[in-house]
Motif scaffolding. Structure first.
Motif, mmCIF file in Angstrom:
data_model
loop_
_atom_site.group_PDB
_atom_site.id
_atom_site.type_symbol
_atom_site.label_atom_id
_atom_site.label_comp_id
_atom_site.label_asym_id
_atom_site.label_seq_id
_atom_site.Cartn_x
_atom_site.Cartn_y
_atom_site.Cartn_z
ATOM 1 N N ARG A 16 1.007 -1.376 0.066
ATOM 2 C CA ARG A 16 -0.037 0.100 0.143
ATOM 3 C C ARG A 16 0.952 1.295 0.099
ATOM 4 O O ARG A 16 1.988 1.323 0.581
ATOM 5 N N LEU A 17 0.338 2.204 -0.659
ATOM 6 C CA LEU A 17 0.863 3.699 -0.588
ATOM 7 C C LEU A 17 -0.011 4.651 -0.111
ATOM 8 O O LEU A 17 -1.174 4.771 -0.562
ATOM 9 N N ARG A 18 0.289 5.397 0.929
ATOM 10 C CA ARG A 18 -0.510 6.429 1.310
ATOM 11 C C ARG A 18 0.507 7.671 1.385
ATOM 12 O O ARG A 18 1.512 7.631 1.682
ATOM 13 N N THR A 19 -0.149 8.766 0.642
ATOM 14 C CA THR A 19 0.878 10.071 0.706
ATOM 15 C C THR A 19 0.154 10.985 1.733
ATOM 16 O O THR A 19 -1.033 10.805 2.378
ATOM 17 N N LYS A 20 1.290 11.894 2.361
ATOM 18 C CA LYS A 20 0.907 12.837 3.338
ATOM 19 C C LYS A 20 -0.081 13.890 2.564
ATOM 20 O O LYS A 20 -1.107 14.426 3.585
ATOM 21 N N GLU A 21 -0.124 14.380 1.501
ATOM 22 C CA GLU A 21 -1.050 15.176 0.737
ATOM 23 C C GLU A 21 -2.417 14.630 1.040
ATOM 24 O O GLU A 21 -3.585 15.481 1.127
ATOM 25 N N GLN A 22 -2.504 13.271 0.737
ATOM 26 C CA GLN A 22 -3.896 12.590 0.809
ATOM 27 C C GLN A 22 -4.043 11.428 1.732
ATOM 28 O O GLN A 22 -4.225 10.290 1.007
ATOM 29 N N PRO A 23 -4.133 11.662 2.836
ATOM 30 C CA PRO A 23 -3.942 10.361 3.853
ATOM 31 C C PRO A 23 -5.124 9.357 3.742
ATOM 32 O O PRO A 23 -5.047 8.363 4.277
ATOM 33 N N THR A 24 -6.242 9.728 3.233
ATOM 34 C CA THR A 24 -7.427 8.959 3.112
ATOM 35 C C THR A 24 -7.546 7.896 1.773
ATOM 36 O O THR A 24 -8.366 7.167 1.873
#
Length: 88
Positions: A16-24
């Motif tokens: 999985r990849l979760r970015t700080k800009e779009q955490p949801t």
């Protein structure tokens, strides 16, 4: 939280990849990014085409056939669940 804690879903998968800009929003890095070409929406581009690459978005509540457990993400899942439980 809509899923079962500890289930084989994207929320605790190592891909999985979760970015700080779009955490949801979660994306799957199991395979290389998908590459698409598209016209550049600028009249000054004179009909030029651009290239964009992205990982597909996933629904963390759904089970996954490519699942591989990540201990770090599993601990994060438990911490997030505990934090949500104390807020209610």
């Amino acid at each position: 939280m809509s899923g079962l804690i500890g289930a084989k879903s994207c929320i605790s998968c190592e891909f999985r990849l979760r970015t700080k800009e779009q955490p949801t929003i979660l994306m799957c890095r199991r395979y290389p990014p998908q590459v698409v070409t598209m016209p550049i929406p600028d009249p000054r581009a004179n009909g030029a085409w651009g290239v964009n690459g992205f990982y597909p978005q996933v629904n963390p509540a759904w089970p996954c056939g490519e699942y591989r457990r990540s201990e770090a993400f599993a601990l994060e899942e438990i911490a997030d669940a505990a934090k949500m439980a104390t807020q209610q």
